[in-house]
Design an enzyme around this catalytic site. Structure first.
Site, short mmCIF file in Angstrom:
data_model
loop_
_atom_site.label_atom_id
_atom_site.label_comp_id
_atom_site.label_asym_id
_atom_site.label_seq_id
_atom_site.Cartn_x
_atom_site.Cartn_y
_atom_site.Cartn_z
N LYS A 1 30.55 36.37 50.64
CA LYS A 1 30.55 37.45 49.52
C LYS A 1 30.21 38.85 49.97
O LYS A 1 30.88 39.88 49.69
CB LYS A 1 29.75 37.05 47.95
N LYS B 1 42.97 27.75 44.28
CA LYS B 1 42.13 27.17 43.16
C LYS B 1 42.43 27.99 41.93
O LYS B 1 42.87 29.13 41.65
CB LYS B 1 40.68 27.37 43.21
N LYS C 1 40.76 32.55 36.56
CA LYS C 1 41.23 33.69 35.78
C LYS C 1 41.56 34.95 36.50
O LYS C 1 41.89 35.89 35.78
CB LYS C 1 40.05 33.93 34.67
#
Length: 334
Positions: A114, A197, A200
């Site tokens: 990240k 994957k 949203k």
């Protein structure tokens, strides 16, 4: 035995969220409670590690709680709450911050992924995220924590923190939690790309089945899902090099609670013209009732919030003894 697990409150949950986590929680509750304590929480404190809009976080927390209730979490058999209503999460995380080591956190794979090259611009909360995760489970003396493969390293860190704290202060305080990896929890991929994957954040709404989708929209998304021209193989091994076909079969098997070999026994040799309508019918049959319950719950958000308040009271009762013992161990209750 005590099971503890959390999920960040995000909006617009989809089929991947349901099959990958929520369905497993419901199964744990239904098979373990009341003999086993099941605590499920909304990780609203963890959400603070990223930029946010306050009103959206508050709304998403209620919507996530409503979704869990609609999917089958029973607040009478499980303890459902949000972190922020149990101050002991934050208090214990600060104390454990004195035990955790910078080197341990620097090695966290998710931090590296990240932060990338912009680590200095990330929040301190993002870096110390795993310490709060450790507090989340150690606070309740969790014996088992449902985790995916990408979270096993964080649970190992929690065990390391617990071990070091117990040794440093000469106490037998924290239980070392064991990972609970459900082999039944599938990895659901995008309906438009079998290598990505389901998410949203994908700009294409056609890539996912949202839990709030209408029956007709679910059917259309399955109908248009990417596939290949070949019929389904006779065995699951034949899906290895066919990611889109494998994904649809995985979804069918997970929703029907059967193995992929059983799906192949029924549909092997048949084309997607036969399989997709059957899959669409199954998706509608399983998710339609959840959507209807969710719609009803979102019509009374106050009742959902009250359920979280009741759950937080039960969680607080379990948390306070551990927090007090931890404070005493480090000399904070002179």
């Amino acid at each position: 035995m005590r099971v503890v697990s959390g999920i960040q409150p995000t909006g617009n949950l989809h089929l991947g969220n349901y099959l990958g986590a929520i369905k497993q929680w419901v199964a744990m509750q239904d098979t373990m409670a009341p003999e086993v304590d099941c605590l499920f929480f909304l990780a609203d404190l963890h959400a603070l590690s990223q930029p946010l809009v306050a009103a959206e976080l508050a709304s998403n927390t209620v919507e996530m709680a409503a979704t869990l209730l609609a999917c089958g979490i029973d607040p009478d058999r499980s303890i459902l709450f949000n972190q922020a209503r149990v101050p002991a999460h934050s208090e214990l995380a600060w104390i454990l911050g004195g035990t955790a080591r910078m080197g341990w956190l620097n090695r966290m794979t998710q931090w590296k992924d990240k932060a990338g090259k912009s680590g200095e611009s990330q929040s301190v909360a993002m870096f110390t995220y795993p310490v709060l995760q450790a507090a989340d489970v150690l606070l309740y003396q969790a014996t088992h924590v449902p985790v995916g493969e990408d979270q096993k390293q964080h649970l190992e860190l929690a065990r390391d923190i617990a071990t070091k704290f117990n040794n440093d202060f000469g106490v037998d305080l924290f239980t070392l939690p064991e990972p609970f990896v459900s082999k039944a929890a599938p990895r659901i991929m995008s309906l438009r790309d079998g290598a990505a994957k389901m998410s949203k954040s994908d700009p294409s709404d056609a890539s996912r089945i949202n839990l709030i989708d209408s029956d007709d929209l679910m059917v259309q998304k399955i109908k248009k899902a990417k596939t290949d021209p070949e019929p389904l193989p006779e065995t699951a091994d034949g899906l290895a090099a066919r990611p889109e076909a494998k994904n649809l079969v995985t979804i069918y098997a997970a929703l029907a609670d059967i193995g992929t070999d059983t799906v192949m026994a029924e549909f092997g040799g048949k084309g997607f013209g036969a399989f997709k309508p059957a899959l669409a019918d199954l998706v509608v049959a399983k998710l339609g009732p959840i959507r209807d319950r969710l719609t009803g719950l979102l019509g009374d958000r106050t009742a959902v919030s009250e359920a979280l308040i009741r759950g937080a009271a039960r969680a607080n009762a379990l948390a306070v003894p551990t927090l007090k013992a931890t404070q005493a161990a480090v000399g904070l209750q002179a």
